[in-house]
Design a protein around this motif. Structure first.
Motif, PDB file in Angstrom:
ATOM      1  N   ARG A   1      52.074  -2.523  41.502  1.00  0.00           N
ATOM      2  CA  ARG A   1      52.712  -2.791  40.208  1.00  0.00           C
ATOM      3  C   ARG A   1      52.197  -4.091  39.596  1.00  0.00           C
ATOM      4  NH1 ARG A   1      57.200  -1.627  43.285  1.00  0.00           N
ATOM      5  NH2 ARG A   1      58.049  -3.720  42.923  1.00  0.00           N
ATOM      6  N   ARG A   2      52.020  -5.112  40.429  1.00  0.00           N
ATOM      7  CA  ARG A   2      51.519  -6.391  39.915  1.00  0.00           C
ATOM      8  C   ARG A   2      50.075  -6.256  39.438  1.00  0.00           C
ATOM      9  NH1 ARG A   2      52.293 -11.604  39.406  1.00  0.00           N
ATOM     10  NH2 ARG A   2      50.682 -13.139  39.925  1.00  0.00           N
TER      11      ARG A   2
ATOM     12  N   TRP B   1      48.614  -3.630  38.292  1.00  0.00           N
ATOM     13  CA  TRP B   1      48.658  -2.850  37.054  1.00  0.00           C
ATOM     14  C   TRP B   1      48.999  -3.751  35.861  1.00  0.00           C
ATOM     15  CZ3 TRP B   1      47.226   1.973  35.802  1.00  0.00           C
ATOM     16  CH2 TRP B   1      47.751   2.548  34.639  1.00  0.00           C
ATOM     17  N   SER B   2      49.979  -4.623  36.084  1.00  0.00           N
ATOM     18  CA  SER B   2      50.396  -5.539  35.022  1.00  0.00           C
ATOM     19  C   SER B   2      49.310  -6.557  34.695  1.00  0.00           C
ATOM     20  CB  SER B   2      51.685  -6.257  35.443  1.00  0.00           C
ATOM     21  OG  SER B   2      52.091  -7.186  34.465  1.00  0.00           O
TER      22      SER B   2
ATOM     23  N   GLU C   1      50.157  -2.202  31.161  1.00  0.00           N
ATOM     24  CA  GLU C   1      51.546  -1.924  30.773  1.00  0.00           C
ATOM     25  C   GLU C   1      51.619  -1.837  29.256  1.00  0.00           C
ATOM     26  OE1 GLU C   1      53.850  -5.011  32.629  1.00  0.00           O
ATOM     27  OE2 GLU C   1      54.400  -3.688  34.285  1.00  0.00           O
ATOM     28  N   SER C   2      51.275  -0.692  28.736  1.00  0.00           N
ATOM     29  CA  SER C   2      51.205  -0.492  27.293  1.00  0.00           C
ATOM     30  C   SER C   2      51.693   0.903  26.946  1.00  0.00           C
ATOM     31  CB  SER C   2      49.764  -0.663  26.816  1.00  0.00           C
ATOM     32  OG  SER C   2      49.603  -0.169  25.502  1.00  0.00           O
TER      33      SER C   2
ATOM     34  N   GLU D   1      53.683   5.578  34.305  1.00  0.00           N
ATOM     35  CA  GLU D   1      54.894   4.858  34.714  1.00  0.00           C
ATOM     36  C   GLU D   1      54.863   4.651  36.220  1.00  0.00           C
ATOM     37  OE1 GLU D   1      59.785   5.163  34.451  1.00  0.00           O
ATOM     38  OE2 GLU D   1      58.525   6.751  33.614  1.00  0.00           O
TER      39      GLU D   1
END
Length: 247
Positions: A228-229, A231-232, A237-238, A244
């Motif tokens: 998740r980190r 990806w961010s 994250e758009s 998701e």
């Protein structure tokens, strides 16, 4: 796996045969185990000579589907399939074709509880096709090195599992598999509980695949904190990227 002895219901094995490798022993053992477990056997092609096989991918899927129905109707535990797919893969060198049909076979094996062993002769295929075949089977039999390090396979009726490592080495094979899966349903559910690592190449492929087809979305389930980190940090994250990540 070192041998075919541990195969169980729903297993889908990629057997990459090296030049000069003797396939007769494992093939005979796999077929003989059918009597021990009460399975029906379907052999497509000569695993020892690698000269024959299914006439087409569609005929292969039809034969396996009909075989599972017959095995169930006649009281067998399952259908046990040994298929030499070397000539099919060599006849159409597009990884997309191989991915499309092998993913359909994987879903069929999981749904019907069949046991599928797909044999490929390494010498007759390009390295891209070998990598593609290996990445979309949950199990591998063979003594030579196999890439990529990820496995993408059917986890349940509407979910697919991705495990291992998705890095630059396997990114193209991963992209091809994702593209084929996204044509099957508007939402692709990926189970990531066994995913060890996905680098920037893999994450970029994921983002581009999600944007590649209209009205498609990817959901990553059990995505860990590192995933998740990353990806961010990559700026994915758009709202424009229909992916998701869920814990």
């Amino acid at each position: 796996m070192a041998t075919l002895d541990p195969v169980d219901l729903g297993d889908h094995v990629c057997w990459i045969v090296e030049p000069g490798e003797d396939t007769s022993g494992p093939a005979r053992s796999f077929v003989a185990d059918a009597e021990l477990f009460g399975d029906m056997v379907l052999v497509l092609g000569d695993a020892e000579e690698a000269q024959r096989g299914p006439a087409s991918w569609e005929s292969l899927l039809s034969e396996v589907s009909r075989g599972t129905e017959r095995a169930d109707r006649e009281g067998f535990r399952a259908l046990r399939v040994l298929a030499d797919l070397t000539r099919l893969a060599a006849a159409d060198v597009r990884p997309e074709t191989l991915a499309r049909h092998e993913l359909r076979l994987d879903a069929l094996a999981a749904d019907r509880g069949a046991i599928l062993v797909c044999l490929y002769a390494r010498a007759a295929l390009t390295s891209d096709l070998v990598d593609q075949a290996a990445g979309i089977h949950p199990h591998h039999l063979g003594r030579g090195p196999i890439a990529p390090a990820f496995r993408l396979f059917n986890a349940s009726q509407d979910r697919w599992s991705v495990s291992g490592v998705v890095d630059s080495e396997g990114a193209e094979s991963f992209r091809t598999a994702l593209g084929e899966l996204l044509t099957l349903a508007p939402v692709l559910h990926l189970e990531c509980g066994d995913l060890e690592f996905m680098d920037s190449a893999g994450l970029t492929v994921l983002a581009r695949a999600a944007r590649g087809l209209p009205n498609r979305r990817i959901e990553l389930h059990h995505a860990n904190a590192t995933l998740r980190r990353s990806w961010s940090l990559l700026g994915f994250e758009s709202p424009e990227i229909p992916v998701e990540l869920k814990q």
